[in-house]
Scaffold this motif. Structure first.
Motif, PDB file in Angstrom:
ATOM      1  N   SER A 473      -8.848  -1.987 -13.449  1.00 51.94           N
ATOM      2  CA  SER A 473      -8.215  -0.712 -13.141  1.00 51.94           C
ATOM      3  C   SER A 473      -8.924  -0.072 -11.948  1.00 51.94           C
ATOM      4  O   SER A 473     -10.162  -0.066 -11.889  1.00 51.94           O
ATOM      5  CB  SER A 473      -8.281   0.228 -14.339  1.00 51.94           C
ATOM      6  OG  SER A 473      -7.756   1.493 -14.011  1.00 51.94           O
ATOM      7  N   ILE A 474      -8.138   0.461 -11.037  1.00 48.06           N
ATOM      8  CA  ILE A 474      -8.701   1.190  -9.897  1.00 48.06           C
ATOM      9  C   ILE A 474      -8.006   2.547  -9.808  1.00 48.06           C
ATOM     10  O   ILE A 474      -6.771   2.621  -9.780  1.00 48.06           O
ATOM     11  CB  ILE A 474      -8.508   0.405  -8.580  1.00 48.06           C
ATOM     12  CG1 ILE A 474      -9.363  -0.859  -8.600  1.00 48.06           C
ATOM     13  CG2 ILE A 474      -8.882   1.276  -7.369  1.00 48.06           C
ATOM     14  CD1 ILE A 474      -9.244  -1.710  -7.357  1.00 48.06           C
ATOM     15  N   ARG A 475      -8.797   3.599  -9.806  1.00 47.28           N
ATOM     16  CA  ARG A 475      -8.263   4.958  -9.657  1.00 47.28           C
ATOM     17  C   ARG A 475      -8.693   5.467  -8.280  1.00 47.28           C
ATOM     18  O   ARG A 475      -9.826   5.869  -8.079  1.00 47.28           O
ATOM     19  CB  ARG A 475      -8.800   5.866 -10.776  1.00 47.28           C
ATOM     20  CG  ARG A 475      -8.298   7.301 -10.702  1.00 47.28           C
ATOM     21  CD  ARG A 475      -8.922   8.147 -11.802  1.00 47.28           C
ATOM     22  NE  ARG A 475      -8.425   9.509 -11.775  1.00 47.28           N
ATOM     23  CZ  ARG A 475      -8.937  10.484 -11.029  1.00 47.28           C
ATOM     24  NH1 ARG A 475      -9.988  10.245 -10.253  1.00 47.28           N
ATOM     25  NH2 ARG A 475      -8.414  11.700 -11.053  1.00 47.28           N
ATOM     26  N   ARG A 476      -7.770   5.433  -7.331  1.00 47.59           N
ATOM     27  CA  ARG A 476      -8.095   5.865  -5.975  1.00 47.59           C
ATOM     28  C   ARG A 476      -6.793   6.256  -5.271  1.00 47.59           C
ATOM     29  O   ARG A 476      -5.806   5.522  -5.320  1.00 47.59           O
ATOM     30  CB  ARG A 476      -8.817   4.741  -5.218  1.00 47.59           C
ATOM     31  CG  ARG A 476      -9.234   5.114  -3.812  1.00 47.59           C
ATOM     32  CD  ARG A 476     -10.051   3.993  -3.155  1.00 47.59           C
ATOM     33  NE  ARG A 476     -11.445   4.010  -3.605  1.00 47.59           N
ATOM     34  CZ  ARG A 476     -12.016   3.047  -4.297  1.00 47.59           C
ATOM     35  NH1 ARG A 476     -11.323   1.983  -4.624  1.00 47.59           N
ATOM     36  NH2 ARG A 476     -13.293   3.132  -4.654  1.00 47.59           N
ATOM     37  N   SER A 477      -6.797   7.385  -4.633  1.00 52.42           N
ATOM     38  CA  SER A 477      -5.598   7.855  -3.936  1.00 52.42           C
ATOM     39  C   SER A 477      -5.310   6.984  -2.724  1.00 52.42           C
ATOM     40  O   SER A 477      -6.188   6.294  -2.192  1.00 52.42           O
ATOM     41  CB  SER A 477      -5.781   9.309  -3.498  1.00 52.42           C
ATOM     42  OG  SER A 477      -6.804   9.402  -2.519  1.00 52.42           O
ATOM     43  N   LEU A 478      -4.044   7.041  -2.272  1.00 48.95           N
ATOM     44  CA  LEU A 478      -3.663   6.280  -1.091  1.00 48.95           C
ATOM     45  C   LEU A 478      -4.455   6.733   0.135  1.00 48.95           C
ATOM     46  O   LEU A 478      -4.816   5.925   0.997  1.00 48.95           O
ATOM     47  CB  LEU A 478      -2.160   6.446  -0.834  1.00 48.95           C
ATOM     48  CG  LEU A 478      -1.564   5.582   0.269  1.00 48.95           C
ATOM     49  CD1 LEU A 478      -1.701   4.105  -0.065  1.00 48.95           C
ATOM     50  CD2 LEU A 478      -0.096   5.946   0.517  1.00 48.95           C
ATOM     51  N   ARG A 479      -4.771   8.029   0.175  1.00 51.60           N
ATOM     52  CA  ARG A 479      -5.521   8.583   1.300  1.00 51.60           C
ATOM     53  C   ARG A 479      -6.876   7.897   1.447  1.00 51.60           C
ATOM     54  O   ARG A 479      -7.374   7.692   2.559  1.00 51.60           O
ATOM     55  CB  ARG A 479      -5.709  10.085   1.090  1.00 51.60           C
ATOM     56  CG  ARG A 479      -6.454  10.804   2.205  1.00 51.60           C
ATOM     57  CD  ARG A 479      -6.435  12.308   1.963  1.00 51.60           C
ATOM     58  NE  ARG A 479      -7.048  12.651   0.683  1.00 51.60           N
ATOM     59  CZ  ARG A 479      -8.363  12.839   0.518  1.00 51.60           C
ATOM     60  NH1 ARG A 479      -9.193  12.693   1.533  1.00 51.60           N
ATOM     61  NH2 ARG A 479      -8.840  13.161  -0.662  1.00 51.60           N
ATOM     62  N   LEU A 480      -7.507   7.550   0.304  1.00 50.88           N
ATOM     63  CA  LEU A 480      -8.811   6.900   0.340  1.00 50.88           C
ATOM     64  C   LEU A 480      -8.705   5.374   0.325  1.00 50.88           C
ATOM     65  O   LEU A 480      -9.722   4.680   0.269  1.00 50.88           O
ATOM     66  CB  LEU A 480      -9.663   7.360  -0.846  1.00 50.88           C
ATOM     67  CG  LEU A 480     -10.031   8.851  -0.881  1.00 50.88           C
ATOM     68  CD1 LEU A 480     -10.849   9.151  -2.132  1.00 50.88           C
ATOM     69  CD2 LEU A 480     -10.816   9.235   0.379  1.00 50.88           C
ATOM     70  N   SER A 481      -7.459   4.858   0.357  1.00 47.22           N
ATOM     71  CA  SER A 481      -7.262   3.407   0.261  1.00 47.22           C
ATOM     72  C   SER A 481      -6.857   2.777   1.585  1.00 47.22           C
ATOM     73  O   SER A 481      -6.602   1.564   1.635  1.00 47.22           O
ATOM     74  CB  SER A 481      -6.180   3.093  -0.780  1.00 47.22           C
ATOM     75  OG  SER A 481      -6.556   3.581  -2.044  1.00 47.22           O
ATOM     76  N   ASP A 483      -8.383   1.897   4.207  1.00 52.19           N
ATOM     77  CA  ASP A 483      -9.244   0.803   4.668  1.00 52.19           C
ATOM     78  C   ASP A 483      -9.696  -0.097   3.516  1.00 52.19           C
ATOM     79  O   ASP A 483     -10.693  -0.810   3.637  1.00 52.19           O
ATOM     80  CB  ASP A 483     -10.478   1.365   5.384  1.00 52.19           C
ATOM     81  CG  ASP A 483     -10.107   2.179   6.614  1.00 52.19           C
ATOM     82  OD1 ASP A 483      -9.170   1.775   7.319  1.00 52.19           O
ATOM     83  OD2 ASP A 483     -10.752   3.220   6.855  1.00 52.19           O
ATOM     84  N   ARG A 484      -8.955  -0.040   2.394  1.00 52.60           N
ATOM     85  CA  ARG A 484      -9.368  -0.809   1.211  1.00 52.60           C
ATOM     86  C   ARG A 484      -8.187  -1.610   0.657  1.00 52.60           C
ATOM     87  O   ARG A 484      -7.886  -1.567  -0.533  1.00 52.60           O
ATOM     88  CB  ARG A 484      -9.935   0.124   0.131  1.00 52.60           C
ATOM     89  CG  ARG A 484     -11.190   0.881   0.558  1.00 52.60           C
ATOM     90  CD  ARG A 484     -11.702   1.736  -0.600  1.00 52.60           C
ATOM     91  NE  ARG A 484     -12.061   0.929  -1.749  1.00 52.60           N
ATOM     92  CZ  ARG A 484     -13.265   0.400  -1.961  1.00 52.60           C
ATOM     93  NH1 ARG A 484     -14.237   0.584  -1.086  1.00 52.60           N
ATOM     94  NH2 ARG A 484     -13.497  -0.315  -3.044  1.00 52.60           N
ATOM     95  N   PHE A 485      -7.526  -2.356   1.526  1.00 51.70           N
ATOM     96  CA  PHE A 485      -6.377  -3.126   1.043  1.00 51.70           C
ATOM     97  C   PHE A 485      -6.798  -4.169   0.014  1.00 51.70           C
ATOM     98  O   PHE A 485      -5.995  -4.581  -0.834  1.00 51.70           O
ATOM     99  CB  PHE A 485      -5.676  -3.811   2.217  1.00 51.70           C
ATOM    100  CG  PHE A 485      -4.328  -4.362   1.849  1.00 51.70           C
ATOM    101  CD1 PHE A 485      -3.240  -3.511   1.657  1.00 51.70           C
ATOM    102  CD2 PHE A 485      -4.139  -5.730   1.656  1.00 51.70           C
ATOM    103  CE1 PHE A 485      -1.998  -4.018   1.279  1.00 51.70           C
ATOM    104  CE2 PHE A 485      -2.910  -6.238   1.288  1.00 51.70           C
ATOM    105  CZ  PHE A 485      -1.830  -5.377   1.096  1.00 51.70           C
TER     106      PHE A 485
END
Length: 668
Positions: A473-481, A483-485
């Motif tokens: 599970s990953i909880r992270r907004s698109l805004r912070l994603s 550079d994390r494809f």
């Protein structure tokens, strides 16, 4: 220093030996029956020591049946000598009959003293019980013993008599310890049997599963009880035993602050998520009422009547509460422990508040001691003799599911990356009479999954169920994603590609069997679409869709699917998100019950009411649903871990908790 311990395979005994290993030097000789040697050897292997040495004997034999040559070699003055002799072997069970109590508690103590006298040990440590106080009314201090108190049961009587034997017949120095009701370890919850307050856990579970947690229930004041965790008892035993100049004294290993019975029950209700009991009458208003007229006194008197007890046995046995236990729900004595507190001063050893560890006790019971799955004939019919592949079996939902499958007569096939944890789980299952197969595999490695499928189809008689539980599970907004494809790639790799690769590899064997059922642990997020879970929810939605499509292709072959849209579960997977610490969650055991239901009933989906409501809202009023979710997006910030920061205190905690309770189970 050298030690001799009886009852070392018992609950308190195991913890005491561990305490001695951790804090003392020297050999520890442990009494063990010939038939119990394998169990003791397994314990020694688990402790990883050569300092624990079994001595074959028997509690019912003179001088414990220890060989005279061994006694000669260890007698003080002529041999190596024993500094401390701990006698813990006894029966700690209110429901045991008179003959058993007499043989083990009284006879066992006399035989232990015979051996201690023959060895001329430095000190004999008798682990007695506060039950020796019987039904003494009022304050019972550590200098008191024979006060003419009534001893209402064989357990009470034999605890009193065995302590009397030590006081009057010992020829070596002695010390006596009187623990209160001993429950599991405060840090791990570990317990070895259902006893004391655990008898009521089945009722608490039933209340939790049938009633909302916010519903207050009417209760009565049933007096005071006294419970202490086993790690406190073992640590206090070790410390006091090594203090100088305390021979001939008794020590109360109790909570200095007695716990009202209803408060103890409510602590476990809170831990379970069950409704709590309200006591409308303050005990200060009834302190002058004679005890027989109080609820506690009336219950005590009634349950001691043979006719009432026989009727109660029929009624209470259905919920796992022996009638004898109801007769002793509270203590008439208040146990003064000032001598013990003085002995422990400065050691850092103290009784923790029950509220601080009640959840640990509940969780351990729910995962390890609750046998309701194994007692359900419907479940046993479906699972006995079946092979169940469980991924992510090393912890959380997978681990408890495996335990429940084994309890019901099935063989869980344990799959996860870490072999060590899987071996530990298999050992637990086998200790309880079950069977398990260990197959370590990295489920993010597709070639490793192919090899796993080849092994399973070649070595197992059948593959009856597959539980796709392993996940990330990953909880992270698109805004912070931005550079994390790789977050999306690795989540999809395990949650989707790994899951379908496993099923595809096992489908040929299932086709040949003409049966098989796959349980996918999906998420309520697939129905509710919470913000910040785009990677996780998308991977679960993909698995749902794939299963829905291939279900129509495989149903004619006897292969079926269940997608469990699981609400928020208190597992290691959500631990990094500290926001969830105060959120309402279900336990891994509750989640495992849903998995068992999926295997037994084989529905296409298992959903929660809130999950269904979310799905309906997205269908009928999508714009409103997204507005509500956008509000939640602003109320629940990205976690410190997602931002790569140190956790900070939240400023909108009350709003967060309100929304979390309103939308119970949703991943925010």
């Amino acid at each position: 220093m050298s030690y001799f311990v009886t009852g070392a395979t018992g609950f308190i005994g195991r913890h005491l030996v561990r305490e001695l290993l951790d804090h003392r030097e020297g050999e520890i000789f442990v009494l063990v029956r010939e038939s119990s040697l394998p169990r003791m050897e397994a314990l020694i292997a688990r402790w990883g020591t050569d300092r624990v040495i079994p001595v074959v004997g028997d509690l019912s034999a003179d001088a414990l049946g220890v060989e005279p040559d061994w006694v000669d070699a260890h007698r003080a003055g002529t041999g190596e000598g024993i500094d401390h002799f701990f006698h813990l072997a006894a029966i700690y069970d209110m429901t045991a009959d008179d003959e058993t109590n007499e043989r083990l508690n009284v006879g066992g103590t006399r035989h232990a003293l015979e051996l201690a006298d023959a060895l001329q040990v430095g000190c004999f440590h008798q682990v007695s019980s506060v039950a020796a106080a019987g039904e003494y009314r009022g304050r019972f201090d550590e200098s008191m013993f024979d006060e003419g108190q009534h001893l209402p049961s064989p357990y009470h009587r034999t605890k009193f008599e065995s302590e009397k034997i030590v006081r009057t017949e010992a020829t070596v120095p002695w010390r006596v310890y009187r623990p209160a009701i001993v429950v599991g370890a405060s840090e791990t919850g570990e317990m070895d049997k259902v006893d004391g307050p655990y008898y009521f856990f089945g009722v608490i579970k039933a209340l939790r599963d049938r009633l909302p947690a916010w519903l207050p229930l009417a209760g009565v004041d049933l007096g005071d009880t006294n419970v202490v965790p086993v790690d406190y008892v073992s640590a206090a035993l070790d410390h006091i035993a090594h203090l100088p100049d305390r021979d001939g004294e008794a020590f109360h290993l109790v909570n200095p602050e007695p716990q009202p019975v209803h408060e103890m029950i409510n602590a476990f209700c809170a831990a379970a998520g069950a409704p709590r009991f309200m006591t409308p009458i303050d005990r200060r208003r009834t302190r002058f009422v004679p005890r027989p007229l109080t609820p506690a006194g009336a219950l005590n008197l009634l349950t001691k009547q043979p006719l009432v007890q026989s009727v109660l046995d029929v009624a209470t046995s259905r919920v796992g509460i022996p009638a004898e236990v109801l007769a002793h729900t509270s203590f008439q004595s208040t146990f003064d422990a000032r001598r013990t507190e003085q002995a422990l001063a400065g050691s850092g050893i103290g009784v923790p508040d029950l509220d601080s560890y009640a959840r640990n006790l509940w969780t351990y019971w729910e995962e390890h001691l609750d046998d309701s799955t194994g007692r359900d004939p419907r479940v046993r019919e479906k699972l006995t003799g079946k092979y169940v592949v469980v991924t992510g079996a090393s912890s959380g939902i997978g681990k408890v599911t495996a335990l429940k499958v084994a309890q019901a007569g099935g063989t869980p096939v344990l799959v996860a990356r870490g072999k060590e944890k899987l071996d530990e789980l298999r050992a637990v299952i086998e200790e309880r009479g079950g069977q398990a197969v260990v197959q370590p595999c990295d489920l993010s490695d597709l070639e490793a999954i192919d090899a796993l499928c080849e092994t399973l189809t070649a070595e197992l008689p059948s593959v009856d169920f597959v539980v796709n539980n392993a996940g990330r599970s990953i909880r992270r907004s698109l805004r912070l994603s931005q550079d994390r494809f790789h977050d999306f790639e690795r989540t999809m790799q395990l949650n989707y590609f790994g899951a379908i690769r496993l099923v595809m590899g096992l489908v040929p064997a299932m086709r040949q069997q003409k049966r098989g059922h796959i349980v996918n642990i999906s998420s309520i997020g697939v129905q509710t679409n919470p913000p910040r879970f785009s990677a996780y929810v998308a991977s679960k939605a993909a698995l749902d869709s794939w299963s829905n499509v291939v279900s129509s292709e495989l149903v004619g072959d006897g292969i079926t699917f269940t997608n469990v849209h699981m609400p928020l579960v208190r597992t290691p997977m959500i631990a990094p998100t500290k926001l969830y610490d105060k959120f309402p969650t279900i336990s891994p055991a509750q989640a495992a019950d849903l998995v068992i239901e999926a295997m037994v009933e084989r529905p296409h989906e298992i959903n929660t009411l809130l999950g269904n409501a979310g799905a309906v809202a997205h269908t009928l009023t999508p714009k409103l649903a997204f507005r509500v979710l956008n509000m939640a997006y602003h109320v629940f910030p990205d976690s410190a871990a997602a931002k790569g920061q140190v956790p900070e205190g939240g400023t909108r905690e009350s709003e967060q908790i309100m929304l979390a309770k309103l939308f119970k189970g949703v991943h925010w």
